[in-house]
Motif scaffolding. Structure first.
Motif, PDB file in Angstrom:
ATOM      1  N   LEU A  27      29.357  45.699  89.417  1.00 49.86           N
ATOM      2  CA  LEU A  27      30.169  46.117  90.550  1.00 49.86           C
ATOM      3  C   LEU A  27      30.698  47.537  90.348  1.00 49.86           C
ATOM      4  CD1 LEU A  27      31.442  45.376  93.239  1.00 49.86           C
ATOM      5  CD2 LEU A  27      33.367  44.375  91.990  1.00 49.86           C
ATOM      6  N   ASP A  28      31.100  47.872  89.114  1.00 53.97           N
ATOM      7  CA  ASP A  28      31.559  49.229  88.843  1.00 53.97           C
ATOM      8  C   ASP A  28      30.448  50.248  89.057  1.00 53.97           C
ATOM      9  OD1 ASP A  28      33.995  48.214  88.232  1.00 53.97           O
ATOM     10  OD2 ASP A  28      33.652  48.159  86.065  1.00 53.97           O
ATOM     11  N   GLU A  29      29.223  49.862  88.635  1.00 52.78           N
ATOM     12  CA  GLU A  29      28.096  50.772  88.841  1.00 52.78           C
ATOM     13  C   GLU A  29      27.801  50.973  90.322  1.00 52.78           C
ATOM     14  OE1 GLU A  29      24.891  49.135  86.694  1.00 52.78           O
ATOM     15  OE2 GLU A  29      25.702  49.603  84.701  1.00 52.78           O
ATOM     16  N   VAL A  30      27.920  49.867  91.099  1.00 52.33           N
ATOM     17  CA  VAL A  30      27.646  49.973  92.535  1.00 52.33           C
ATOM     18  C   VAL A  30      28.706  50.831  93.221  1.00 52.33           C
ATOM     19  CG1 VAL A  30      27.547  48.652  94.678  1.00 52.33           C
ATOM     20  CG2 VAL A  30      26.356  47.824  92.653  1.00 52.33           C
ATOM     21  N   ARG A  31      29.986  50.653  92.840  1.00 47.54           N
ATOM     22  CA  ARG A  31      31.045  51.434  93.469  1.00 47.54           C
ATOM     23  C   ARG A  31      30.955  52.911  93.121  1.00 47.54           C
ATOM     24  NH1 ARG A  31      36.212  47.372  92.329  1.00 47.54           N
ATOM     25  NH2 ARG A  31      35.719  45.856  93.954  1.00 47.54           N
ATOM     26  N   GLY A  32      30.550  53.243  91.880  1.00 46.99           N
ATOM     27  CA  GLY A  32      30.515  54.633  91.470  1.00 46.99           C
ATOM     28  C   GLY A  32      29.176  55.303  91.640  1.00 46.99           C
ATOM     29  N   ALA A  33      28.188  54.551  92.102  1.00 53.16           N
ATOM     30  CA  ALA A  33      26.849  55.135  92.217  1.00 53.16           C
ATOM     31  C   ALA A  33      26.763  55.999  93.489  1.00 53.16           C
ATOM     32  CB  ALA A  33      25.799  54.047  92.257  1.00 53.16           C
ATOM     33  N   LYS A  34      25.999  57.054  93.406  1.00 51.71           N
ATOM     34  CA  LYS A  34      25.721  57.908  94.564  1.00 51.71           C
ATOM     35  C   LYS A  34      24.319  57.642  95.067  1.00 51.71           C
ATOM     36  CE  LYS A  34      28.738  61.671  93.047  1.00 51.71           C
ATOM     37  NZ  LYS A  34      28.801  63.101  92.723  1.00 51.71           N
ATOM     38  N   VAL A  35      24.081  58.053  96.281  1.00 51.73           N
ATOM     39  CA  VAL A  35      22.761  57.849  96.881  1.00 51.73           C
ATOM     40  C   VAL A  35      21.761  58.758  96.171  1.00 51.73           C
ATOM     41  CG1 VAL A  35      21.405  57.960  98.980  1.00 51.73           C
ATOM     42  CG2 VAL A  35      23.818  57.284  99.073  1.00 51.73           C
ATOM     43  N   GLU A  36      20.776  58.175  95.580  1.00 51.06           N
ATOM     44  CA  GLU A  36      19.752  58.928  94.855  1.00 51.06           C
ATOM     45  C   GLU A  36      18.406  58.764  95.546  1.00 51.06           C
ATOM     46  OE1 GLU A  36      19.812  57.460  90.951  1.00 51.06           O
ATOM     47  OE2 GLU A  36      21.809  58.232  90.459  1.00 51.06           O
ATOM     48  N   ALA A  37      17.448  59.561  95.092  1.00 49.78           N
ATOM     49  CA  ALA A  37      16.097  59.469  95.662  1.00 49.78           C
ATOM     50  C   ALA A  37      15.500  58.130  95.285  1.00 49.78           C
ATOM     51  CB  ALA A  37      15.231  60.606  95.116  1.00 49.78           C
ATOM     52  N   PRO A  38      14.778  57.490  96.188  1.00 49.63           N
ATOM     53  CA  PRO A  38      14.181  56.185  95.877  1.00 49.63           C
ATOM     54  C   PRO A  38      13.159  56.308  94.756  1.00 49.63           C
ATOM     55  CG  PRO A  38      13.320  57.050  97.940  1.00 49.63           C
ATOM     56  CD  PRO A  38      14.435  57.959  97.542  1.00 49.63           C
ATOM     57  N   VAL A  39      13.180  55.297  93.873  1.00 53.88           N
ATOM     58  CA  VAL A  39      12.248  55.266  92.746  1.00 53.88           C
ATOM     59  C   VAL A  39      11.016  54.494  93.155  1.00 53.88           C
ATOM     60  CG1 VAL A  39      11.961  54.584  90.341  1.00 53.88           C
ATOM     61  CG2 VAL A  39      14.192  55.347  91.167  1.00 53.88           C
ATOM     62  N   ALA A  40       9.875  54.985  92.735  1.00 54.62           N
ATOM     63  CA  ALA A  40       8.615  54.315  93.085  1.00 54.62           C
ATOM     64  C   ALA A  40       8.581  52.926  92.473  1.00 54.62           C
ATOM     65  CB  ALA A  40       7.431  55.145  92.560  1.00 54.62           C
ATOM     66  N   PRO A  41       8.236  51.901  93.235  1.00 56.91           N
ATOM     67  CA  PRO A  41       8.241  50.536  92.701  1.00 56.91           C
ATOM     68  C   PRO A  41       7.124  50.352  91.684  1.00 56.91           C
ATOM     69  CG  PRO A  41       7.290  50.573  94.894  1.00 56.91           C
ATOM     70  CD  PRO A  41       7.793  51.955  94.636  1.00 56.91           C
ATOM     71  N   LYS A  42       7.367  49.394  90.787  1.00 60.32           N
ATOM     72  CA  LYS A  42       6.348  49.056  89.792  1.00 60.32           C
ATOM     73  C   LYS A  42       5.204  48.308  90.456  1.00 60.32           C
ATOM     74  CE  LYS A  42       9.686  48.757  86.032  1.00 60.32           C
ATOM     75  NZ  LYS A  42      10.240  47.896  84.973  1.00 60.32           N
ATOM     76  N   ALA A  43       4.074  48.365  89.760  1.00 62.74           N
ATOM     77  CA  ALA A  43       2.886  47.676  90.289  1.00 62.74           C
ATOM     78  C   ALA A  43       3.138  46.181  90.302  1.00 62.74           C
ATOM     79  CB  ALA A  43       1.664  48.008  89.423  1.00 62.74           C
ATOM     80  N   GLY A  44       2.853  45.550  91.402  1.00 59.60           N
ATOM     81  CA  GLY A  44       2.997  44.105  91.524  1.00 59.60           C
ATOM     82  C   GLY A  44       4.388  43.646  91.918  1.00 59.60           C
ATOM     83  N   ALA A  45       5.369  44.582  91.998  1.00 57.86           N
ATOM     84  CA  ALA A  45       6.735  44.208  92.358  1.00 57.86           C
ATOM     85  C   ALA A  45       6.832  43.947  93.855  1.00 57.86           C
ATOM     86  CB  ALA A  45       7.705  45.325  91.968  1.00 57.86           C
ATOM     87  N   PRO A  46       7.710  43.014  94.274  1.00 57.31           N
ATOM     88  CA  PRO A  46       7.842  42.731  95.710  1.00 57.31           C
ATOM     89  C   PRO A  46       8.423  43.930  96.451  1.00 57.31           C
ATOM     90  CG  PRO A  46       9.551  41.629  94.456  1.00 57.31           C
ATOM     91  CD  PRO A  46       8.594  42.197  93.461  1.00 57.31           C
ATOM     92  N   PRO A  47       8.043  44.175  97.723  1.00 56.84           N
ATOM     93  CA  PRO A  47       8.535  45.327  98.475  1.00 56.84           C
ATOM     94  C   PRO A  47      10.027  45.215  98.736  1.00 56.84           C
ATOM     95  CG  PRO A  47       7.317  43.841  99.917  1.00 56.84           C
ATOM     96  CD  PRO A  47       7.117  43.346  98.525  1.00 56.84           C
TER      97      PRO A  47
END
Length: 533
Positions: A216-236
């Motif tokens: 929760l602390d990470e979510v509250r203090g996180a800023k909007v960053e560039a989307p990271v490319a998903p791993k192969a086989g990971a759900p969309p």
């Protein structure tokens, strides 16, 4: 004034102790007492001895060895509490009648209990005289709990028959009360197990709450960053949709720029309205889709934050309730310090998974009788607990019954298989909680495991006072565990039952040998495969 343990042994003698043991203790308690006082038979197991020989050897050792005599008398006092209370309520005449009347002497094996109560009391002269006469009559221990022989001259009268019936009724009431006491003890054990389980759940809840708090602390203090490319086989995910929309928009922009360059090369001519609308339509559509995706992602993110906050509140409430339950539960009273001359109190905690794989590497099966003897030695065994991981595919009822026959408390846990194929079935946390809970009541904690994860537990228990001994195979014991323990008992092939043939790697899990050479299903393979941790 009540006599001391040694005075009781001297007063009864070998014959008197033999009669009391035969009347009061059953075969299982006799075997347990023999193991506790260190009575052994070279080349033979204690439970294979016949009952008369076991009783006679225990009586002789109690008379000969002071420590063994103290242990025997304490065990008999524990088993004859009801008879001691009844004896204390009797007058001098009634006590003499219990020891001299042949009717009472032949009543359901109660003579041994009264004999022990009279020897422990030692206050009235008539009772002492009757006790001397009774000890003179007891010339041999009855093998099956039969009463003393009664002559024809002592044939019971009508009054004796009436008293016998009344005594039988009292015996029925006593048996009923003993059954109720046994049920109460079972309920107490269940409450203790539930308390230990609640402690484990509380520890897991604390770890989960800490992890959720960090997230929760990470979510509250996180800023909007560039989307990271998903791993192969990971759900969309939602970021994948945004990435695809941005790529479509970039493609349309490049196409539009190319057409504008071509038109600029052709000369300054007016652009038709239809061409301008046709060119900008894909861009407008892509921008609209991108706006919808971003709005949907914002809603999902807001919902996730609300769900996480709700989970944190629920976890905090669960932790508070668990803490109140633990505080409200009756705390185990600390036992008094061991008196000088008393044997050390020992608790044995067996990591079955760890010891099973260590013995299998030596192509053998663990002998639990030899293991208990190596752990207890000449000390007093307070508790022995084995921690077993069960699998639904393997029947381990025989193996668990074998452990319970040796007075070993068995704690079982079912092997859990997660959706990703990983397995969970270790007892490390619950075993550590049990050891910490029993440490104030013990002088020596014997840890039967070579797992290095218990190093911190060993140091913690030593700081509380008891000594810590480790019993394991040397080649499968972690170095950190060896250095932390007060003493290390190495196991060798004498503590094992050899297998006839090596087990193939592709066959099902082998069986664990019992004390009589039979085999039971082995513990299923859990997530730990290294005995040394």
């Amino acid at each position: 004034m009540a006599r001391t343990e040694r005075e009781v042994v001297t007063r009864l003698g070998t014959i008197g102790i033999t009669r009391v043991l035969g009347d009061v203790l059953d075969q299982a308690r006799l075997i347990r007492l023999a193991n506790a006082v260190g009575l052994s038979y070279p080349g033979m197991r204690t439970q294979s001895q016949k009952r008369p020989k076991l009783i006679a050897d225990l009586a002789e050792k109690a008379v000969r060895d002071e420590v063994a005599g103290v242990a025997v008398v304490r065990t008999l006092r524990k088993e004859t509490r009801s008879a001691a209370k009844e004896w204390a309520e009797l007058g001098a005449g009634a006590r003499v009648e219990r020891l001299t009347d042949p009717v009472h002497a032949a009543t359901n094996g109660r003579l041994g209990a009264f004999l022990f109560a009279a020897a422990s009391d030692g206050t009235d002269a008539p009772v002492e005289e009757a006790l001397d006469k009774l000890l003179a009559r007891v010339d041999a221990p009855p093998p099956t709990g039969e009463s003393l022989p009664v002559s024809h001259a002592d044939a019971p009268s009508r009054e004796a028959q009436r008293l016998r019936k009344k005594c039988e009724e009292l015996q029925k009431k006593i048996r009923y009360l003993e059954g109720q006491i046994a049920k109460t003890r079972d309920v107490e054990k269940a409450n203790k197990r539930d308390l230990i389980q609640r402690k484990g759940e509380l520890a897991e809840a604390r770890m989960l709450a800490e992890r959720l708090r960090k997230e929760l602390d990470e979510v509250r203090g996180a800023k909007v960053e560039a989307p990271v490319a998903p791993k192969a086989g990971a759900p969309p995910t939602g970021w994948d949709e945004v990435d695809r929309s941005v790529r479509r928009l970039a493609t349309e922009q490049r196409r539009l720029a190319h057409r504008v360059e071509k038109m600029a090369d052709a000369g300054p001519t007016a652009l038709p309205a239809e061409l301008l609308a046709e060119t900008l339509a894909p861009v407008a559509g892509a921008l609209g889709e991108l706006s919808k995706d971003v709005a949907a992602l914002r809603r999902e993110r807001r919902k996730d934050l609300q769900d996480q906050a709700k989970r944190l509140e629920e976890m905090a409430a669960a932790i508070q309730a668990a803490r109140q339950a633990v505080e409200a539960s009756p705390k185990a009273s600390r036992t008094s310090a061991r008196k000088k001359g008393d044997p050390e109190r020992v608790g044995v905690f067996i990591d079955v998974q760890n010891m099973y794989y260590a013995a299998r590497q030596l192509k053998g099966k663990l002998d639990f009788d030899a293991l208990l003897q190596a752990c207890v030695l000449d000390r007093q065994l307070i508790q022995a607990t084995a921690y077993v991981v069960e699998s639904k595919e393997i029947d381990q009822s025989g193996f668990i019954a074998m452990l319970q026959q040796r007075a070993i408390e068995v704690r079982r846990k079912t092997l859990k298989i997660r959706s990703d194929g990983s397995m969970k079935g270790d007892w490390d946390m619950e075993m550590a909680l049990d050891v910490l809970d029993m440490a104030p009541k013990l002088d020596v904690v014997v840890l039967v495991s070579g797992d290095g994860d218990f190093t911190s537990l060993v140091k913690r228990v030593k700081s509380m006072g008891p000594k810590v001994e480790v019993v394991a195979f040397p080649r499968n014991t972690a170095k950190s565990l060896l250095e932390a323990a007060d003493r290390f008992h190495p196991l060798d092939r004498r503590a094992m039952i050899r297998l006839a043939e090596p087990v193939a790697a592709t066959e099902p899990e082998p069986a664990v040998a019992t004390a009589h050479g039979s085999s039971e299903p082995a513990p299923p393979s859990g997530p730990k495969t290294s005995a040394a941790g």
